[in-house]
Design a protein around this motif. Structure first.
Motif, PDB file in Angstrom:
ATOM      1  N   TRP A   2       3.145   8.107  -6.906  1.00 34.28           N
ATOM      2  CA  TRP A   2       1.875   7.386  -6.844  1.00 34.28           C
ATOM      3  C   TRP A   2       0.768   8.100  -7.605  1.00 34.28           C
ATOM      4  O   TRP A   2      -0.177   7.478  -8.067  1.00 34.28           O
ATOM      5  N   GLN A  58      -1.705   1.056  -4.829  1.00 41.78           N
ATOM      6  CA  GLN A  58      -0.891  -0.121  -4.517  1.00 41.78           C
ATOM      7  C   GLN A  58       0.246  -0.249  -5.528  1.00 41.78           C
ATOM      8  O   GLN A  58       0.021  -0.231  -6.735  1.00 41.78           O
ATOM      9  N   VAL A  75       0.865  -1.183   0.000  1.00 36.43           N
ATOM     10  CA  VAL A  75       0.000   0.000   0.000  1.00 36.43           C
ATOM     11  C   VAL A  75       0.899   1.231   0.000  1.00 36.43           C
ATOM     12  O   VAL A  75       1.583   1.523   0.988  1.00 36.43           O
ATOM     13  N   GLU A  76       0.917   1.945  -1.134  1.00 35.11           N
ATOM     14  CA  GLU A  76       1.785   3.121  -1.240  1.00 35.11           C
ATOM     15  C   GLU A  76       1.114   4.358  -0.653  1.00 35.11           C
ATOM     16  O   GLU A  76       1.766   5.177   0.011  1.00 35.11           O
ATOM     17  N   LYS A  77      -0.225   4.476  -0.900  1.00 36.58           N
ATOM     18  CA  LYS A  77      -0.907   5.690  -0.440  1.00 36.58           C
ATOM     19  C   LYS A  77      -2.382   5.422  -0.213  1.00 36.58           C
ATOM     20  O   LYS A  77      -3.052   4.776  -1.020  1.00 36.58           O
ATOM     21  N   LEU A  78      -2.891   5.929   0.911  1.00 36.64           N
ATOM     22  CA  LEU A  78      -4.329   5.992   1.177  1.00 36.64           C
ATOM     23  C   LEU A  78      -4.714   7.457   1.081  1.00 36.64           C
ATOM     24  O   LEU A  78      -4.121   8.304   1.748  1.00 36.64           O
ATOM     25  N   GLU A 109      -0.671   2.632   5.105  1.00 40.11           N
ATOM     26  CA  GLU A 109       0.377   2.864   4.117  1.00 40.11           C
ATOM     27  C   GLU A 109       1.631   2.066   4.467  1.00 40.11           C
ATOM     28  O   GLU A 109       1.951   1.863   5.636  1.00 40.11           O
ATOM     29  N   LYS A 110       2.305   1.575   3.415  1.00 40.53           N
ATOM     30  CA  LYS A 110       3.514   0.750   3.494  1.00 40.53           C
ATOM     31  C   LYS A 110       3.231  -0.674   3.971  1.00 40.53           C
ATOM     32  O   LYS A 110       4.179  -1.457   4.166  1.00 40.53           O
TER      33      LYS A 110
END
Length: 232
Positions: free
Chosen positions: A214, A152, A137-140, A175-176
């Motif tokens: 992202w 993702q 998960v790179e960014k929410l 995230e991460k």
């Protein structure tokens, strides 16, 4: 004369004595009948003492016929459908939705002269959204247009998968976080600029640039990839 009478009386006495004192009725009848009875008894015993006839040999069991499984028939395009575990194949990101239900909306027009650059997958509000592949998960992000979104990255860092209009995130998503193919990451909704009357998942695939940003990348059509017609 007296002598003749004595001789006659003696003869009568002798005949009567022979009749009374001679061999019995069985001797006079002969020995044929006992011999006949003994012969019948011996035949019966011989029949009883004889070994039983050999049992009938059972018929051999039928040999099963070996059959060769019939390969799957090719589709209308002439090629067999891609297996689910083919290299580069992605999992359909909405639980319970089959590939035959997808519609190609990649080039559909959107407001302000935009092109969709994604595929919309209609499903009831609250339907689980699944990770299409292993990754991180790179960014929410909560955006005006996309509502609750997930970016993702896949392990090689070449592709970004974008999930939008979620009703909510899965518990514990952060995230991460490393996620696995098929893991629930959220639930279908209509946040952002989606219509509440048509909850759906907005799904995109981006080819990331060297900066690995992202929010930035080249969009490719998810439709043939999710249908198994094209591998990444």
């Amino acid at each position: 004369m007296k002598i003749l009478r004595l001789l006659a009386v003696g003869l009568v006495i002798g005949v009567v004595g022979y009749w009374l004192l001679g061999p019995g009725p069985s001797a006079r009848l002969g020995a044929a009948e006992p011999a006949k009875i003994g012969s019948a008894t011996s035949s019966t015993r011989a029949a009883l003492d004889a070994p039983p006839p050999p049992a009938a040999t059972p018929a051999p069991a039928p040999v099963p016929i070996q059959t060769t499984p019939t390969p799957p028939a090719p589709d209308a395009g002439g090629a067999a459908p891609a297996p689910a575990n083919a290299a580069g194949a992605l999992l359909l990101p909405v639980q319970g939705i089959g590939a035959e239900q997808l519609q190609d909306t990649f080039t559909d027009a959107r407001s302000e002269g935009r092109v969709h650059d994604a595929i919309d997958i209609l499903a009831p509000n609250g339907t689980p959204v699944l990770a299409v592949a292993d990754g991180t998960v790179e960014k929410l992000f909560d955006s005006v247009r996309g509502g609750l979104t997930v970016y993702q990255f896949e392990p090689s860092g070449r592709y970004c998968y974008y999930y939008a209009h979620l009703d909510r995130y899965a518990d514990g998503l952060a995230e991460k976080k490393t996620i696995k193919r098929g893991e629930v990451i959220g639930y279908v909704g209509s946040t952002g600029n989606a219509s509440p009357d048509a909850p759906h998942l907005h799904f995109e695939i981006h080819v990331l640039g060297p900066e690995k940003q992202w929010w930035k990348g080249e969009s490719i059509n998810p439709y043939p990839v999710l249908k198994g017609q094209q591998a990444l």
